[in-house]
Design a protein around this motif. Structure first.
Motif, mmCIF file in Angstrom:
data_model
loop_
_atom_site.group_PDB
_atom_site.id
_atom_site.type_symbol
_atom_site.label_atom_id
_atom_site.label_comp_id
_atom_site.label_asym_id
_atom_site.label_seq_id
_atom_site.Cartn_x
_atom_site.Cartn_y
_atom_site.Cartn_z
ATOM 1 N N THR A 3 -7.177 3.630 1.399
ATOM 2 C CA THR A 3 -6.859 4.078 0.147
ATOM 3 C C THR A 3 -6.297 3.284 -0.791
ATOM 4 O O THR A 3 -5.786 2.247 -0.313
ATOM 5 N N ASP A 4 -6.412 3.446 -2.072
ATOM 6 C CA ASP A 4 -5.589 2.713 -2.941
ATOM 7 C C ASP A 4 -4.273 2.790 -2.789
ATOM 8 O O ASP A 4 -3.594 3.875 -2.200
ATOM 9 N N PRO A 5 -3.186 1.722 -3.006
ATOM 10 C CA PRO A 5 -1.933 1.825 -2.948
ATOM 11 C C PRO A 5 -1.371 2.846 -3.758
ATOM 12 O O PRO A 5 -1.986 3.504 -4.813
ATOM 13 N N ILE A 6 -0.262 3.495 -3.239
ATOM 14 C CA ILE A 6 0.675 4.512 -3.644
ATOM 15 C C ILE A 6 1.841 3.839 -4.500
ATOM 16 O O ILE A 6 2.765 3.379 -3.712
ATOM 17 N N PRO A 7 1.962 4.104 -5.715
ATOM 18 C CA PRO A 7 3.308 3.574 -6.386
ATOM 19 C C PRO A 7 4.453 3.843 -5.944
ATOM 20 O O PRO A 7 4.533 5.118 -5.422
ATOM 21 N N ARG A 33 0.767 -1.230 0.078
ATOM 22 C CA ARG A 33 -0.053 0.085 0.008
ATOM 23 C C ARG A 33 0.952 1.181 -0.021
ATOM 24 O O ARG A 33 0.469 2.300 -0.372
ATOM 25 N N ASN A 34 2.012 1.420 0.568
ATOM 26 C CA ASN A 34 2.763 2.382 0.657
ATOM 27 C C ASN A 34 2.486 3.692 1.154
ATOM 28 O O ASN A 34 2.584 4.770 0.372
ATOM 29 N N ASN A 35 1.531 3.904 2.127
ATOM 30 C CA ASN A 35 1.017 4.988 2.342
ATOM 31 C C ASN A 35 1.131 5.144 4.102
ATOM 32 O O ASN A 35 1.395 4.177 4.765
#
Length: 249
Positions: free
Chosen positions: A232-236, A174-176
């Motif tokens: 939330t959606d994953p952050i690239p 997910r990287n957030n």
């Protein structure tokens, strides 16, 4: 809003008192206070959180019940070695259920197909490390437990390590901010559980009571912070963008 702020301040103060009590080896008082703190935290989350998670709320409720039973157990007669301590089994199984609920919460928000396709090697490494760590940690207390207690302790440690692994996978996927806060919280939970195990069954250093209780308070602080963020959606990690080069005439 004023009540919410007051509860937050009270929780911070009670958390500091709890750490002090555990550092002074006041186990009974600490157990009672921890139950009160968790009841207030559950009320705070259930009443003033905009994006509530049923799994996280269930985790808080289950963990709170376990803490209440733990406080009550201090006022029950001591169980002889040849008898079954039902409080011990019920309380620890409730902790396992609580951690399992956090794991389910994490799994629910993951795209498992993407996870297994993109993070195959990290997952394999984590599984190997989990088995090694759980076996090593549980093995240090093998002589202190009966067979069934050891099995329960092994399962307990397995769920703690599994929670930490899923939190790490969730962060890599997910990287957030929410996943990062959740990962930090689970790291402190794992450290707290390991030190608590050493405090009760291996070492006799009272300062460990201060350390594991501090880690536990910090863990719930970060878990509450992440609960205030919406999924939330994953952050690239990075975005490939074409670089435009201007032709200089």
């Amino acid at each position: 809003m004023l009540v919410k702020k007051i509860i937050k301040v009270v929780l911070l103060l009670l958390g500091a008192v709890y750490i002090l009590l555990q550092g002074l080896a006041k186990e009974v008082e600490g157990a009672i206070l921890s139950a009160i703190i968790l009841m207030l935290l559950t009320w705070l989350y259930a009443s003033w959180t905009k994006h509530r998670s049923k799994f996280f709320l269930s985790f808080l409720v289950t963990f709170t019940i376990a803490q209440v039973l733990n406080a009550i157990s201090w006022y029950t007669p001591e169980v002889p070695l040849d008898k079954t301590d039902y409080f011990y089994y019920v309380i620890n199984m409730l902790y396992i259920v609580a951690y399992a609920l956090l794991i389910l919460k994490t799994i629910k928000q993951l795209n498992l197909k993407t996870i297994f396709s993109e993070l195959t090697i990290p997952i394999v490494v984590l599984v190997v490390l989990d088995v090694f760590c759980v076996t090593l940690i549980s093995g240090t207390t093998e002589g202190s437990f009966s067979y069934y207690q050891y099995v329960l302790e092994y399962a307990y440690n397995a769920f703690v390590m599994a929670l930490l692994s899923f939190a790490l996978i969730d962060y890599m996927y997910r990287n957030n901010s929410k996943s990062m806060l959740f990962l930090i919280g689970t790291i402190f939970i794992a450290f707290s559980e390991i030190i608590q195990l050493a405090y009760f069954y291996i070492l006799t250093d009272d300062s460990l009571g201060f350390v594991y209780s501090f880690f536990l308070v910090v863990a719930f602080f970060f878990l509450y912070l992440q609960s205030q963020h919406k999924v939330t959606d994953p952050i690239p990690a990075y975005v490939d963008e074409p670089i435009e080069v201007e032709n200089l005439q």
